[in-house]
Design an enzyme around this catalytic site. Structure first.
Site, PDB file in Angstrom:
ATOM      1  N   ASP A  57       3.197 -13.317 -15.262  1.00  9.12           N
ATOM      2  CA  ASP A  57       3.038 -14.771 -15.173  1.00  9.12           C
ATOM      3  C   ASP A  57       3.678 -15.484 -16.355  1.00  9.12           C
ATOM      4  O   ASP A  57       4.216 -16.583 -16.209  1.00  9.12           O
ATOM      5  CB  ASP A  57       1.555 -15.143 -15.081  1.00  9.12           C
ATOM      6  CG  ASP A  57       1.063 -15.160 -13.643  1.00  9.12           C
ATOM      7  OD1 ASP A  57       1.894 -15.300 -12.729  1.00  9.12           O
ATOM      8  OD2 ASP A  57      -0.148 -15.031 -13.425  1.00  9.12           O
ATOM      9  N   GLU A  68      -0.944 -15.824 -20.549  1.00 13.33           N
ATOM     10  CA  GLU A  68       0.048 -15.810 -19.472  1.00 13.33           C
ATOM     11  C   GLU A  68       0.642 -17.190 -19.215  1.00 13.33           C
ATOM     12  O   GLU A  68       1.461 -17.365 -18.313  1.00 13.33           O
ATOM     13  CB  GLU A  68      -0.578 -15.239 -18.194  1.00 13.33           C
ATOM     14  CG  GLU A  68      -1.918 -15.831 -17.844  1.00 13.33           C
ATOM     15  CD  GLU A  68      -2.664 -15.012 -16.788  1.00 13.33           C
ATOM     16  OE1 GLU A  68      -2.011 -14.246 -16.050  1.00 13.33           O
ATOM     17  OE2 GLU A  68      -3.891 -15.149 -16.702  1.00 13.33           O
ATOM     18  N   CYS A  89      -0.209  -6.065 -20.495  1.00 11.16           N
ATOM     19  CA  CYS A  89      -0.673  -5.417 -19.264  1.00 11.16           C
ATOM     20  C   CYS A  89       0.182  -5.765 -18.054  1.00 11.16           C
ATOM     21  O   CYS A  89      -0.183  -5.437 -16.923  1.00 11.16           O
ATOM     22  CB  CYS A  89      -2.137  -5.773 -18.986  1.00 11.16           C
ATOM     23  SG  CYS A  89      -2.417  -7.526 -18.664  1.00 11.16           S
ATOM     24  N   HIS A  96       0.820  -1.211   0.000  1.00 15.20           N
ATOM     25  CA  HIS A  96       0.000   0.000   0.000  1.00 15.20           C
ATOM     26  C   HIS A  96       0.854   1.262   0.000  1.00 15.20           C
ATOM     27  O   HIS A  96       0.493   2.263  -0.616  1.00 15.20           O
ATOM     28  CB  HIS A  96      -0.944  -0.008   1.200  1.00 15.20           C
ATOM     29  CG  HIS A  96      -0.242  -0.067   2.514  1.00 15.20           C
ATOM     30  ND1 HIS A  96      -0.123  -1.228   3.244  1.00 15.20           N
ATOM     31  CD2 HIS A  96       0.419   0.876   3.218  1.00 15.20           C
ATOM     32  CE1 HIS A  96       0.566  -0.978   4.342  1.00 15.20           C
ATOM     33  NE2 HIS A  96       0.909   0.278   4.355  1.00 15.20           N
TER      34      HIS A  96
END
Length: 585
Positions: free
Chosen positions: A475, A451, A522, A209
């Site tokens: 991935d 992926e 992406c 975060h």
């Protein structure tokens, strides 16, 4: 004496200032057994502590400045959700009632159990949420113990003037740099309108975060710097190099002058980049390039629009599923969240990926995967197809949200044509269910994540069924090279420029072009400016990345001539050492 502390670069830029240390949030916990007659009172103590933290976070939400990053609001929502998590509540009651643990002992014991579940998660982003759970528990413990928050306002007393001050335009009121073991979203919100120029934390990863908020606030940050908070003294001069992931402590005048120059250059560069926000991403030879944003929460849509994104290339829907102990969000809750994201993009397309979790995660209704490698187990689309009712609930919510704007639906981790057919059948069933009850729904384009190497190798079959493809490089690299990118022992072998990886990416892009269908990247590679020219040379015309990276990538696009890059990209592909050619080019 000058020394450097190394960590992970998560937000670019240079920050120079005085260190403000945040005390460790760790609370000492005593362990003792209680009498049976004390059980009810101990449970009340925990409940009161939890309620006090809920009240505090809700107050912070209500008082949040209008210009606060949307990521902060989203992360406060996560903390509130974790506070209500039945696994935490019921577990604490169990340790108090059945084992006669005192309240603090019960709370930390249950924290350890849930934390282990987070550690076993394959998804790096979800794994980082363990820190959120730890912070929630720490705040409860502090209320129970009557200890003040570890975060105090920065000192405002006049500072002594030294050589460094003279080098910084002779200002006494110099910037401040926050150094902490870790920071919660609530802590960071308290500093939203402060003078902090950057952050350094001992713990955290690229998806923690602290990293998310630092990127949203566009300030330099280094996380995972281990013992930084112990090595730095209050008021030390420090430099944060957010590009290299380094903090320099007590820099010499020469080093300070050098970084001061780099900082001014960076400011000029950001100012110049900001002028590109509304400039179309078109190469020198006239090729239009689509620059999209990756988001995790509906509120993130605003940041994507501000960054100049022409749409959302990846909305990770799993964020709203986590921490519910099997009580998954219903169709209405999902519909409202997806609708908020769609409307937030103001008519620009939103690509929503169906839930990408697995049986190794605490979203599995208690059914834990016993396999040694959950990355190869029941996860992503496999998990969705194993629970068709849950899957169609999400599909119906997405289809309903498509009434409010253009939506593209993306399915993760497909590898078999049989899986593709099952998935498309579920979409048809979801449409039929909505039609049967007279509910409005809109059209959606359907896409698949590439992926898994197997998917890349049979990409022609994929293109028969889908309108578009999205390459998940994170991935794809992991599975192609058999590398667990979360394992520090082998993480150095994780290589986006490995010839085998580049070959798979190039083949998918080429086949998409041949069949006239869009292919997007992406993964982290899309936002890496060092990779932009190579991807353009391979024919990629759609990139999706964190909003903060869009303008820097756009600049590379505007400077590129894809006709010249195409031949160079083939040289890089044919090389045994692509990295050497990439840096030379």
């Amino acid at each position: 004496m000058t020394f450097a502390v190394h960590g992970l670069a998560v937000a670019r830029g240079i920050a120079i200032g005085r260190a403000v240390l945040v005390a460790s949030s760790r609370v000492d916990v005593v362990h003792y057994f209680i009498e049976p007659g004390q059980v009810a009172a101990e449970i009340v103590r925990v409940r009161n502590g939890r309620n006090a933290v809920v009240d505090e976070l809700q107050r912070l939400q209500a008082e949040m400045p209008h210009d606060a990053p949307p990521e902060l609001a989203a992360l406060l929502d996560v903390h509130l959700m974790l506070l209500q998590d039945e696994a935490l509540v019921s577990g604490v009651k169990h340790w108090i009632t059945d084992r006669l643990y005192n309240a603090e002992w019960a709370l930390t014991t249950q924290l350890e159990i849930i934390a282990r579940q987070f550690d076993e998660m394959e998804d790096e982003y979800l794994r980082e949420r363990k820190a959120d759970l730890e912070q929630v528990v720490e705040r409860i413990l502090r209320y129970m113990k009557g200890v003040a928050s570890p975060v105090a306002p920065p000192p405002s007393s006049p500072r002594r003037k030294g050589t460094q001050d003279l080098l910084l335009d002779d200002k006494v009121d110099v910037p401040l740099v926050l150094v902490a073991h870790d920071l919660s979203p609530a802590d960071m919100l308290q500093f939203k309108q402060s003078v902090f120029a950057g952050f350094v934390t001992d713990v955290g990863g690229k998806t923690s975060h602290t990293a998310i908020v630092a990127r949203s606030m566009d300030i330099p940050a280094v996380v995972g710097a281990r013992a930084a908070s112990q090595l730095v003294r209050q008021d030390d001069w420090v430099i944060i190099d957010g590009d290299a992931g380094v903090m320099i402590v007590d820099p010499s005048p020469i080093i300070l002058a050098e970084y001061g120059f780099r900082q001014r250059q960076g400011s000029l560069e950001r100012e110049r980049l900001s002028r590109l926000r509304h400039t179309p991403a078109v190469t020198l030879d006239g090729e239009t390039v689509e620059l999209l944003a990756n988001i995790e929460q509906p509120a993130d849509a605003a940041a994507a629009v501000r960054a100049g994104a022409v749409g959302v290339g990846l909305f990770r829907s799993e964020f709203m599923f986590m921490g519910r102990n099997g009580h998954l969000p219903d169709e209405e809750a999902q519909y409202q969240a997806y609708r908020e994201a769609v409307e937030g993009m103001q008519g620009l397309p939103v690509t929503l990926r169906t839930i990408d979790v697995g049986a190794d995660k605490p979203l599995d209704k208690g059914h834990k995967d016993s396999h040694l490698n959950p990355a190869l187990g029941l996860r992503a689309i496999r998990w969705s197809l194993a629970d068709p009712a849950m899957f169609r609930t999400q599909l119906r919510a997405v289809l309903r949200a498509a009434v409010h704007g253009p939506v593209r639906l993306l399915f993760p981790m497909l590898a078999h044509v049989g899986e593709i057919r099952q998935t498309l059948a579920q979409v048809d069933m979801a449409r039929a269910e909505l039609q049967a009850r007279g509910a409005a729904f809109g059209p959606v384009q359907l896409g698949a994540m590439i992926e898994i190497p197997a998917a890349a190798l049979i990409v022609r079959s994929f293109l028969k069924y889908f309108d578009f493809l999205s390459i998940g490089t994170n991935d794809l690299i992991q599975y192609t090279l058999a590398i667990d990118r979360a394992d520090e022992a082998v993480a150095h072998l994780y290589d986006p420029l490995h010839p085998a990886v580049l070959g798979l990416v190039a083949d998918v892009i080429s086949e998409g072009q041949a069949q006239g269908k869009s292919v997007c990247v992406c993964g982290e590679t899309a936002g890496d400016v060092a990779m932009t020219r190579l991807l353009l040379g391979l024919g990629l015309r759609s990139f999706s990345m964190h909003p903060a990276q869009i303008l820097a990538v756009k600049q590379e696009v505007l400077r590129a001539d894809t006709r010249k890059l195409a031949a160079w990209a083939q040289e890089v592909m044919a090389s045994e050492d692509p990295a050497a050619l990439l840096s030379a080019g």
